[in-house]
Design an enzyme around this catalytic site. Structure first.
Site, mmCIF file in Angstrom:
data_model
loop_
_atom_site.group_PDB
_atom_site.id
_atom_site.type_symbol
_atom_site.label_atom_id
_atom_site.label_comp_id
_atom_site.label_asym_id
_atom_site.label_seq_id
_atom_site.Cartn_x
_atom_site.Cartn_y
_atom_site.Cartn_z
ATOM 1 N N LYS A 33 0.828 -1.198 0.000
ATOM 2 C CA LYS A 33 0.000 0.000 0.000
ATOM 3 C C LYS A 33 0.867 1.255 0.000
ATOM 4 C CE LYS A 33 -1.834 2.444 3.400
ATOM 5 N NZ LYS A 33 -1.679 3.827 2.909
ATOM 6 N N GLU A 65 10.606 0.879 9.816
ATOM 7 C CA GLU A 65 11.605 1.908 9.566
ATOM 8 C C GLU A 65 10.908 3.215 9.841
ATOM 9 O OE1 GLU A 65 13.467 4.641 8.565
ATOM 10 O OE2 GLU A 65 13.294 4.192 6.430
ATOM 11 N N CYS A 108 13.480 10.592 6.499
ATOM 12 C CA CYS A 108 13.527 10.092 7.875
ATOM 13 C C CYS A 108 14.941 10.195 8.439
ATOM 14 C CB CYS A 108 13.038 8.658 7.940
ATOM 15 S SG CYS A 108 13.776 7.613 6.695
ATOM 16 N N GLU A 149 10.642 15.094 15.690
ATOM 17 C CA GLU A 149 10.874 15.094 14.251
ATOM 18 C C GLU A 149 9.917 16.064 13.564
ATOM 19 O OE1 GLU A 149 9.869 11.508 12.060
ATOM 20 O OE2 GLU A 149 11.668 11.759 10.844
#
Lengths: 484, 300
Positions: free
Chosen positions: A189, A263, A297, A394
């Protein structure tokens, strides 16, 4: 020839990549069992161009039943795909890699239209790397016995894979290539805001003659993802995305025998020592945080500068970001494109406000931003401290927080003082210092005198809240195999 | 008062990083009117050069004509910046270029090797200036530089600068012999602090001559010097730049490293002879849509 006034400022003209050779359908259905089928949910949503916020196409919104159908098709395909001569498996994957190269331009243009990243990046980084991942793993297909001698590696079954919006095609390649090379079948997906290149990949896979059902691509948002995670007949979950969602996935899978790779997020520390090649380090910092608008990331989003060179580095950095070209992602001269979605822009702006309130000194490149679409100028925060939220959390945007340090021990402690552990960078001309500090940093990846370099044969993944498991290289194969 | 630069503070250079940024400059897409403008700008920055043992007055006269009339069938072309010759031919060039606004540049100081005494080099320089040279292109003593005798190199440049009087001094580092980018940076700093008006990559007699990484390192040195002193030093890559495309890539690098203030012939030059015709060919193509044969462009 008319007279040219050479004393006038020389400017680059607009240099738009042509969109004439791409073909896009108005509506995209689900790719299940080798065919595009209408969703049982009967629902569709729009995918937008973040540079204009105009709709590009309608995308099917898969529900539980659609996912079940995709999983059934993957289970059926697994029976023959897992028994196929591994050399033949490799041939199919090599073919996919070559076809990506042949259609690279089309993929690059669509990637930039749908995701907002500059064409320079999608053309030179995303698409070539995606092809490389298929090439690399195609080579492993018939050599798994040598990769894991005496361990009799066998495939797991059906892999459910959920990927993020920052590198849509590349992440699809990272997931699909190792899975099918190891003999698994896939239900993948893509992120709801960037489904198009995955769906173009589905068309390409159809053209490649890959046996039906080996790769199924289903589209939708969070609910669709949850249906994949919770499907009882899926044997492996591979997720790349936010730490928040990663934690949800882990809790819903606890106690269930499903192999998992996550991840997740990061807050990479980029460390500049006084003995670094300063000018090149400044280039490296810029690449580390402003690559893909900071939607990375492993972005180097925290900068640590040794005090003796801090003033000079900061001056050069301000100077450099003022020359970056921001604008139309399809312009070949664009350095920084559009923020991926209005929602993400809100998040970034929220953090910029938090940063100001926390007392950080903000510096933003003075540049004119297009009126339509989602844009954020390159942003620096000076004089921040370790306890600030903009240092701890983040942001996933073009925002760099800058701190200084005096000694090696101090910077190691600060760099490791974060819930994340995905990436870091070290800048020094002294080799021994590189080895000392890379060992001490609690990061899955540490780059020395460079940043954001990726290669299919190099394992990638994080410690702590940045995830578990590795992707790429020999380590990445392990998570798609079981051993005796 | 000239100060010897603090070489312990000379920034280190990472070759891989330099290559990466140069690669990015090369990927800028310069099309349509930006291309035409850029190529005109490049033409105006050229030092049309002949530096051969077999040079004669007649050859120099021809070159001076070309400098003023690049391509008679094309209107509105700029003149090149200068004609660059050996000292013995400066008088000839000077006479030919009277009233044209084109400078005469002369190599000097036992060009190209620089293997001679300071006295000979000073005389060489004074002769060129007396003959009417507006610009002097000197070579540094690479042997002494590589032997670590930086003071010697510095003093020599300072002495030549004094001998130049009003003439502009370009200091050739001969980067092809300096081996590393760290050395290029060090030599750039020494030359600028010793009084260079321009720093220049190469004589054209050694391979490799100008390269983009070397030029980039020198541009960065100029930038740091400007930040420190407020003095703008010029840059001249020489040798090896023969295509219009290359010249645009250098201009992109100049613009994005030093900014628009450096985008003129007072602060940037190309040392080249073959470059002119390739630029003319590209301009012709831009105008007519068709590439013409090289036979349509004069070879001088």
């Amino acid at each position: 020839m008319s007279k040219i006034d050479i004393y006038k400022t020389w400017k680059y003209d607009e240099s738009l990549e042509s969109t004439s050779y791409i073909t896009l359908k108005d509506t995209y259905d689900l790719f299940i069992g080798g065919d595009f089928v209408k969703p049982l949910s009967k629902k569709y949503f729009n995918t937008l161009n973040p540079a204009t916020n105009q709709s590009i196409a309608k995308i099917a919104d898969a529900n539980d039943k659609d996912i079940d159908k995709a999983v059934k098709s993957a289970i059926k395909a697994f029976k023959s795909w897992s028994k196929l001569d591994p050399k033949e498996r490799g041939k199919y994957i090599f073919r996919i890699a070559r076809m990506i190269q042949e259609r690279a331009k089309e993929f690059a243009v669509i990637e930039s239209m749908d995701g907002g990243k500059p064409i320079r990046e999608s053309r030179d980084i995303d698409i070539p790397l995606a092809a490389n991942h298929f090439f690399y793993h195609a080579g492993w297909a018939d050599k798994l016995e040598y990769a894991f001698p005496n361990k009799k590696p066998t495939p797991l079954g059906v892999a459910g894979q959920i990927i993020p919006w920052n590198f849509p095609l590349l992440m699809a390649a990272w997931k699909i290539a190792p899975a099918i090379a190891c003999g698994n079948t896939v239900v993948l997906k893509p992120a709801e805001s960037t489904s198009l290149t995955a769906l173009k990949l589905a068309e390409l896979i159809q053209d490649s003659g890959l046996p039906k059902g080996v790769v199924n691509i289903v589209t939708g948002a969070g609910k669709t993802g949850a249906a994949i995670v919770n499907h009882p007949e899926i044997n492996k979950i591979a997720f790349t995305g936010s730490t928040e969602v990663g934690k949800l996935i882990e809790s819903s899978l606890s106690g269930i025998e499903k192999k998992t790779t996550l991840e997740l997020g990061g807050k990479g520390a980029n460390i500049i020592f006084e003995d670094a090649a300063i000018d090149q380090a400044v280039e490296g910092i810029v690449n580390a945080i402003f690559f893909n608008q900071g939607h990375v990331c492993c972005a180097g989003s925290r900068l640590f500068i040794q005090e003796s060179v801090a003033d000079s580095v900061i001056e050069k950095l301000k100077d450099r970001i003022s020359t970056l070209i921001i604008g139309d992602p399809l312009d070949k001269n664009t350095d920084i494109g559009a923020i991926n979605s209005a929602e993400q822009l809100k998040t970034i702006e929220k953090y910029i406000e938090i940063g100001k309130k926390e007392g950080g000194e903000i510096f933003q490149a003075k540049c004119s931003l297009p009126k339509q679409g989602n844009w954020c100028p390159p942003t620096l925060f000076l004089n921040v401290s370790q306890s600030n939220r903009i240092v701890q959390e983040e942001i996933f945007g073009p925002v760099l927080v800058i701190q200084t340090f005096r000694t090696i021990d101090e910077v190691i402690e600060k760099a490791n003082n974060t819930p994340f552990g995905l990436s870091a960078g070290v800048w020094t001309e002294k080799g021994s210092k590189i080895f000392k500090i890379t060992k001490a940093l609690n990061s899955g990846v540490v780059w020395a005198n460079t940043y954001n370099k990726f290669d299919p044969c190099s394992p990638f993944g994080g410690f702590k809240e940045s995830g578990m498991g590795r992707e790429g290289g020999l380590h990445g194969l392990k998570s798609y195999l079981k051993f005796e | 008062m000239l100060n010897f630069p603090d070489l312990s503070k000379t920034p280190k250079i990472d070759t891989v990083g330099v290559r990466e940024i140069v690669n990015r400059f090369c990927k800028r897409s310069i099309k349509t009117s930006a291309k035409v403008h850029g190529l005109h700008l490049a033409l105006s920055m050229i030092d049309l050069t002949t530096l051969e043992g077999k040079d004669t007055p007649r050859k120099v006269i021809q070159l001076c004509y070309k400098a003023q009339y690049l391509h008679n069938s094309m209107l509105n072309l700029p003149d090149v910046a200068a004609v660059c010759v050996y000292p013995t031919l400066v008088g000839v060039a000077k006479k030919e270029l009277i009233g044209s606004g084109i400078n005469v540049a002369s190599v000097a100081t036992a060009f190209p090797s620089g293997q001679s005494t300071l006295e000979v080099k000073l005389n060489d320089t004074k002769f060129a200036v007396d003959q009417g040279a507006d610009e002097v292109d000197m070579v540094i003593s690479r042997g002494n530089f590589l032997a670590g005798e930086y003071n010697f190199v510095f003093d020599e440049i300072a002495a030549i600068k004094e001998a130049c009087g009003k003439a502009h001094l370009k200091v050739i580092l001969e980067t092809g012999e300096l081996d590393t980018l760290d050395n290029v940076r060090k030599a750039s700093d020494i030359a600028m602090y010793a009084g260079a008006d321009f720093i220049k990559t190469s004589t054209g007699k050694i391979s490799p001559a100008a390269t983009m990484p070397v030029t980039y390192v020198m541009l960065r040195a100029i930038k740091d010097y400007y930040k420190k002193t407020g003095i703008k030093i010029g840059m001249k890559p020489a040798g090896g730049i023969s295509t219009a495309k290359q010249s645009l890539q250098y201009l992109v690098m100049l613009k994005e490293t030093l900014g628009d203030r450096w985008m003129n012939k007072d602060l940037f030059r190309f040392g080249a002879s073959r470059l002119v015709n390739d630029i003319l060919m590209q301009l012709e193509k831009q105008e007519s849509g068709i590439y013409q044969s090289l036979d349509y462009f004069s070879k001088d």
